[in-house]
Design a protein around this motif. Structure first.
Motif, PDB file in Angstrom:
ATOM      1  N   PHE A 295      63.194 -48.692   7.624  1.00 20.09           N
ATOM      2  CA  PHE A 295      63.752 -49.568   8.652  1.00 20.09           C
ATOM      3  C   PHE A 295      63.710 -48.955  10.046  1.00 20.09           C
ATOM      4  O   PHE A 295      63.657 -49.662  11.037  1.00 20.09           O
ATOM      5  N   ARG A 296      63.756 -47.602  10.130  1.00 21.07           N
ATOM      6  CA  ARG A 296      63.903 -46.952  11.440  1.00 21.07           C
ATOM      7  C   ARG A 296      62.705 -46.114  11.875  1.00 21.07           C
ATOM      8  O   ARG A 296      62.599 -45.790  13.056  1.00 21.07           O
ATOM      9  N   VAL A 297      61.824 -45.729  10.920  1.00 17.25           N
ATOM     10  CA  VAL A 297      60.780 -44.760  11.288  1.00 17.25           C
ATOM     11  C   VAL A 297      59.362 -45.263  11.004  1.00 17.25           C
ATOM     12  O   VAL A 297      58.466 -45.095  11.835  1.00 17.25           O
ATOM     13  N   ASP A 298      59.132 -45.870   9.833  1.00 16.96           N
ATOM     14  CA  ASP A 298      57.769 -46.211   9.401  1.00 16.96           C
ATOM     15  C   ASP A 298      56.985 -46.999  10.446  1.00 16.96           C
ATOM     16  O   ASP A 298      55.837 -46.669  10.763  1.00 16.96           O
ATOM     17  N   GLN A 299      57.615 -48.042  10.969  1.00 18.32           N
ATOM     18  CA  GLN A 299      56.889 -48.925  11.897  1.00 18.32           C
ATOM     19  C   GLN A 299      56.483 -48.169  13.161  1.00 18.32           C
ATOM     20  O   GLN A 299      55.376 -48.312  13.658  1.00 18.32           O
ATOM     21  N   TYR A 300      57.405 -47.314  13.625  1.00 17.31           N
ATOM     22  CA  TYR A 300      57.133 -46.540  14.839  1.00 17.31           C
ATOM     23  C   TYR A 300      56.000 -45.538  14.620  1.00 17.31           C
ATOM     24  O   TYR A 300      55.043 -45.463  15.389  1.00 17.31           O
ATOM     25  N   ILE A 301      56.069 -44.769  13.548  1.00 23.87           N
ATOM     26  CA  ILE A 301      55.112 -43.669  13.401  1.00 23.87           C
ATOM     27  C   ILE A 301      53.733 -44.181  12.999  1.00 23.87           C
ATOM     28  O   ILE A 301      52.725 -43.515  13.233  1.00 23.87           O
ATOM     29  N   ASN A 302      53.679 -45.366  12.417  1.00 21.72           N
ATOM     30  CA  ASN A 302      52.382 -45.921  12.015  1.00 21.72           C
ATOM     31  C   ASN A 302      51.785 -46.857  13.047  1.00 21.72           C
ATOM     32  O   ASN A 302      50.791 -47.523  12.781  1.00 21.72           O
ATOM     33  N   ASP A 303      52.385 -46.904  14.235  1.00 27.96           N
ATOM     34  CA  ASP A 303      51.871 -47.738  15.325  1.00 27.96           C
ATOM     35  C   ASP A 303      51.519 -46.817  16.484  1.00 27.96           C
ATOM     36  O   ASP A 303      52.379 -46.154  17.041  1.00 27.96           O
ATOM     37  N   LYS A 304      50.234 -46.746  16.821  1.00 28.02           N
ATOM     38  CA  LYS A 304      49.804 -45.782  17.849  1.00 28.02           C
ATOM     39  C   LYS A 304      49.837 -46.361  19.266  1.00 28.02           C
ATOM     40  O   LYS A 304      49.332 -45.750  20.197  1.00 28.02           O
ATOM     41  N   SER A 305      50.415 -47.543  19.440  1.00 28.07           N
ATOM     42  CA  SER A 305      50.424 -48.127  20.785  1.00 28.07           C
ATOM     43  C   SER A 305      51.148 -47.191  21.749  1.00 28.07           C
ATOM     44  O   SER A 305      52.109 -46.522  21.386  1.00 28.07           O
ATOM     45  N   ALA A 306      50.691 -47.170  22.969  1.00 30.58           N
ATOM     46  CA  ALA A 306      51.201 -46.198  23.946  1.00 30.58           C
ATOM     47  C   ALA A 306      52.705 -46.302  24.133  1.00 30.58           C
ATOM     48  O   ALA A 306      53.380 -45.305  24.353  1.00 30.58           O
ATOM     49  N   GLU A 307      53.251 -47.521  24.065  1.00 32.42           N
ATOM     50  CA  GLU A 307      54.677 -47.701  24.307  1.00 32.42           C
ATOM     51  C   GLU A 307      55.543 -46.940  23.299  1.00 32.42           C
ATOM     52  O   GLU A 307      56.673 -46.585  23.596  1.00 32.42           O
ATOM     53  N   GLU A 308      55.003 -46.703  22.092  1.00 33.68           N
ATOM     54  CA  GLU A 308      55.806 -46.023  21.071  1.00 33.68           C
ATOM     55  C   GLU A 308      56.144 -44.585  21.473  1.00 33.68           C
ATOM     56  O   GLU A 308      57.145 -44.040  21.035  1.00 33.68           O
ATOM     57  N   ASP A 309      55.295 -43.970  22.284  1.00 34.42           N
ATOM     58  CA  ASP A 309      55.461 -42.552  22.588  1.00 34.42           C
ATOM     59  C   ASP A 309      55.937 -42.303  24.020  1.00 34.42           C
ATOM     60  O   ASP A 309      55.746 -41.224  24.566  1.00 34.42           O
ATOM     61  N   GLN A 310      56.568 -43.315  24.620  1.00 36.52           N
ATOM     62  CA  GLN A 310      57.210 -43.077  25.913  1.00 36.52           C
ATOM     63  C   GLN A 310      58.374 -42.111  25.708  1.00 36.52           C
ATOM     64  O   GLN A 310      59.030 -42.119  24.659  1.00 36.52           O
TER      65      GLN A 310
ATOM     66  N   ASP B 237      65.683 -50.484  30.143  1.00 37.57           N
ATOM     67  CA  ASP B 237      65.266 -51.814  30.601  1.00 37.57           C
ATOM     68  C   ASP B 237      63.846 -51.795  31.161  1.00 37.57           C
ATOM     69  O   ASP B 237      63.321 -52.831  31.552  1.00 37.57           O
ATOM     70  N   GLN B 238      63.211 -50.599  31.185  1.00 37.99           N
ATOM     71  CA  GLN B 238      61.844 -50.514  31.699  1.00 37.99           C
ATOM     72  C   GLN B 238      60.818 -50.192  30.616  1.00 37.99           C
ATOM     73  O   GLN B 238      59.639 -50.010  30.926  1.00 37.99           O
ATOM     74  N   VAL B 239      61.273 -50.090  29.364  1.00 40.70           N
ATOM     75  CA  VAL B 239      60.344 -49.829  28.264  1.00 40.70           C
ATOM     76  C   VAL B 239      60.141 -51.137  27.514  1.00 40.70           C
ATOM     77  O   VAL B 239      61.097 -51.769  27.102  1.00 40.70           O
ATOM     78  N   SER B 240      58.886 -51.532  27.347  1.00 40.95           N
ATOM     79  CA  SER B 240      58.641 -52.852  26.781  1.00 40.95           C
ATOM     80  C   SER B 240      58.267 -52.762  25.312  1.00 40.95           C
ATOM     81  O   SER B 240      58.042 -51.691  24.757  1.00 40.95           O
ATOM     82  N   GLY B 241      58.204 -53.922  24.697  1.00 47.74           N
ATOM     83  CA  GLY B 241      57.715 -54.039  23.332  1.00 47.74           C
ATOM     84  C   GLY B 241      58.520 -53.235  22.335  1.00 47.74           C
ATOM     85  O   GLY B 241      59.707 -52.971  22.512  1.00 47.74           O
ATOM     86  N   ALA B 242      57.832 -52.821  21.260  1.00 36.27           N
ATOM     87  CA  ALA B 242      58.491 -52.063  20.188  1.00 36.27           C
ATOM     88  C   ALA B 242      58.990 -50.718  20.694  1.00 36.27           C
ATOM     89  O   ALA B 242      59.877 -50.113  20.096  1.00 36.27           O
ATOM     90  N   GLY B 243      58.423 -50.227  21.799  1.00 37.36           N
ATOM     91  CA  GLY B 243      58.865 -48.956  22.365  1.00 37.36           C
ATOM     92  C   GLY B 243      60.340 -48.952  22.695  1.00 37.36           C
ATOM     93  O   GLY B 243      61.008 -47.924  22.561  1.00 37.36           O
ATOM     94  N   TYR B 244      60.867 -50.111  23.121  1.00 43.47           N
ATOM     95  CA  TYR B 244      62.304 -50.196  23.442  1.00 43.47           C
ATOM     96  C   TYR B 244      63.136 -49.869  22.207  1.00 43.47           C
ATOM     97  O   TYR B 244      64.004 -49.007  22.230  1.00 43.47           O
ATOM     98  N   GLY B 245      62.866 -50.574  21.119  1.00 45.64           N
ATOM     99  CA  GLY B 245      63.654 -50.388  19.912  1.00 45.64           C
ATOM    100  C   GLY B 245      63.515 -48.994  19.338  1.00 45.64           C
ATOM    101  O   GLY B 245      64.498 -48.388  18.887  1.00 45.64           O
ATOM    102  N   ASN B 246      62.305 -48.450  19.356  1.00 46.15           N
ATOM    103  CA  ASN B 246      62.104 -47.143  18.743  1.00 46.15           C
ATOM    104  C   ASN B 246      62.698 -46.015  19.571  1.00 46.15           C
ATOM    105  O   ASN B 246      63.268 -45.076  19.016  1.00 46.15           O
ATOM    106  N   ASN B 247      62.612 -46.094  20.902  1.00 42.14           N
ATOM    107  CA  ASN B 247      63.286 -45.101  21.734  1.00 42.14           C
ATOM    108  C   ASN B 247      64.805 -45.165  21.537  1.00 42.14           C
ATOM    109  O   ASN B 247      65.481 -44.146  21.500  1.00 42.14           O
ATOM    110  N   SER B 248      65.322 -46.408  21.440  1.00 44.25           N
ATOM    111  CA  SER B 248      66.774 -46.593  21.418  1.00 44.25           C
ATOM    112  C   SER B 248      67.378 -46.239  20.068  1.00 44.25           C
ATOM    113  O   SER B 248      68.455 -45.645  20.011  1.00 44.25           O
TER     114      SER B 248
END
Length: 602
Positions: free
Chosen positions: A413-428, A435-446
């Protein structure tokens, strides 16, 4: 540190010791509100008086007025698309005055933050009295608030409030766009809710007048539930149908009060059933907190166990992690749609999965500490509250369902989706403003990445020292407005260690989760395992050694192993036995490329 944060430390409002600085201040409102909900028209109306104290050293020429529910106006910016049922006309201000002087306010063009230019500036260390009369419609489609069904309403963010003016940002004018969450001052509230006959009102704060609005038997049951562990049906389905719950006047006025809290919210229904019990949250004083639930008897099957879940959560959080007695008089779970926390209340969905329902409720109750007990600016720094709620959700999950089940859920629920998605937003970097991080990057950072950092620090310091440091942070900043650097400095002071290398690694980089075994070097009586940190995060891991006799040995490495060299480390395996294979087990720190975590003897 950005310049505005550096300036706060230079001005002495914050301190490198982790404590609020000698010049720390925060502004304060004393809110007195009378609110009415018309169940026929679905309009909420009210009048409020705010005694607002400017405790800053600045002269204020404007007031920023925040009204979150203007999110429903067609003209307001939002993070995503909405249906027509979500839209409404928003806030209407019918009168507005400051210190008795009337202002002509046209709120039609306001978004979620409006501005009032004051005729007379508000000097430092002085007060004003603001009076507002207002109304707005409850949106037909419920989000974090609105209509749950035609006769049940979750009425949150229901009053215009003076936005936060703070020491590092001035007025908080960031619009609410439905994803990032909230930031409010610690205020004092007295409020009443006028509701039609047969509607029960559930709200933040002390319920002041149960005997005036409830029939005697119901009021007696409610009071009994405050003092016992057994779940009581305060109001049953049949009693609600038969008009045997509220006083049978056309309108009842329900009164509540609470001091030093960041928000108040309420909900009402004419057909929800009402359960309650209580639990000792402070064993030193035997102080009890009430756990209540309100739900639809035909659809709220998860909620039958809601009070039981809450009793467990309040007890566990008070005595384990964070290990600080639950600070409020009650918590109420109300069946809605948002899976969202509010001071002393949660608005949760019906899932049809009791384990997941309990997990969501645990998560929302954990938010009591972050953001409410600690006045987190969630809009900018969501990882300061969501990361902790995710951490406590995981830790209580271990207690409830065992480590394997908690690990499996956390990974999924908390890690798989993030680590298996290489989109740039995931690794901000986690420190990025939420409020300045978009997409899935927001949820994974938070949520996930922040939580992994807190759990990694717990692994590195050990439970006792980690709790000591965490309690230092919470003691320094409860009832105030901490920012990330206050957390870093408080944890340094509380642990007696300089952890800046760790915080730099986890919060200020584009790191991710990826280890690899690059070589194994055998020598007399030992073997050296070279582990490369490809992803960069300072994570804990296990070295699992399998011998030719079929036995295995596990050598745990805490994140401290990365302090000297964050790119590569050599682990010594002291053994004379012959090794078949060596693997790395990262546990919940799911590896991006697991195939290079295994070495086999040729």
């Amino acid at each position: 540190m950005p310049r505005n944060i550096k300036a706060a430390y230079a001005k002495g409002t914050r301190s490198m010791t982790g404590k609020p600085g000698p010049n720390y201040w925060q502004n304060h409102g004393k809110y007195n509100m009378d609110i009415k909900v018309d169940a026929e028209t679905k309009v909420v109306s009210g009048k409020e008086e705010i005694l607002y104290s400017n405790n800053s050293s600045d002269t204020l020429k404007n007031l920023a007025i925040r009204f979150v529910n203007n999110l429903h106006k067609p003209t307001s910016p939002r993070n995503g698309a909405v249906s027509e049922d979500f839209l409404s006309t928003g806030l209407n201000i019918s009168s507005f005055s400051i210190d008795g002087e009337t202002y002509k306010i046209d709120s039609k063009n306001w978004g979620t933050v409006g501005n009032v230019k004051m005729k007379k500036p508000l000097a430092p260390k002085s007060k004003i009295t603001v009076k507002i009369e207002w109304d707005y419609p409850l949106s037909k489609e419920s989000g974090r608030e609105g209509q749950i069904d035609p006769n049940s309403f979750f009425v949150a963010y229901s009053y215009p409030r003076i936005s936060v003016f703070d020491d590092y940002n001035g007025w908080d004018r960031i619009p609410h766009t439905d994803r990032a969450e909230f930031y409010n001052d610690f205020n004092d509230y007295e409020f009443s809710v006028k509701a039609p006959k047969n509607y029960v009102v559930y709200a933040t704060g002390d319920f002041l007048n149960p005997d005036e609005v409830l029939q005697p038997e119901i009021s007696a049951r409610l009071k009994k539930s405050y003092n016992g562990d057994d779940v009581i049906h305060i109001a049953t389905e049949q009693e609600m149908k038969d008009g045997k719950v509220t006083q049978q006047k056309d309108w009842n006025t329900w009164k509540f009060a609470v001091n030093h809290i960041t928000d108040v919210t309420f909900a009402l229904s004419n057909h929800y059933v009402w359960d309650g019990a209580s639990v000792i949250v402070d064993k030193k004083t035997n102080r009890r907190s009430s756990a209540q639930a309100a739900y639809n008897p035909t659809t709220g099957k998860d909620f039958v166990n809601s009070v039981k879940y809450n009793l467990n959560a309040l007890d566990w959080f008070s005595n384990n992690w964070p290990g600080i007695p639950y600070p409020y008089v009650k918590t109420i779970a109300f069946q809605g749609f948002a899976d969202m926390e509010y001071p002393m209340m949660v608005n949760d969905s019906q899932f049809g999965d009791p384990i997941f329902a309990q997990l969501v409720q645990d998560h929302e109750v954990a938010h009591t500490y972050f953001p409410f007990y600690m006045g987190i600016n969630e809009t900018r720094y969501a990882y300061m509250d969501e990361g902790w709620a995710t951490t406590f959700e995981y830790l209580i999950g271990i207690a409830e369902h065992g480590k394997q089940a908690a690990d499996d859920f956390y990974k999924k629920f908390r890690v798989d989706q993030y680590i298996n998605d290489k989109s740039a937003e995931e690794d901000q970097p986690v420190i990025s403003m939420s409020d300045q991080v978009s997409g899935a990057g927001y949820g994974n950072n938070s949520y996930g990445k922040a939580s992994l950092s807190y759990l990694a620090l717990k692994d590195m310091l050990g439970d006792d020292l980690f709790k000591k440091a965490l309690h230092n942070y919470m003691s320094n900043w409860n009832g105030k407005h901490p920012i990330p650097w206050d957390y870093f400095n408080s944890m340094n002071a509380g642990s007696g260690q300089n952890l800046n290398w760790f915080f730099q690694n986890w919060f200020f980089t584009n790191n991710y989760l990826d280890l690899a075994i690059t070589k194994v070097t055998p020598a007399k009586g030992k073997s050296t395992v070279t582990v490369k940190n490809i992803g960069g995060f300072a994570i804990p891991f296990d070295v699992v050694v399998t011998y030719t006799d079929g036995k295995t040995e596990t050598i745990h490495q805490t994140p401290a192993v990365w302090k000297a060299n964050q790119k590569e480390v050599n682990i010594t395996v002291n053994t004379t036995k012959k090794i078949t294979s060596i693997s790395l087990d990262n546990g919940i720190y799911v590896d991006a490329t697991p195939k290079d975590n295994v070495w086999s003897a040729k």
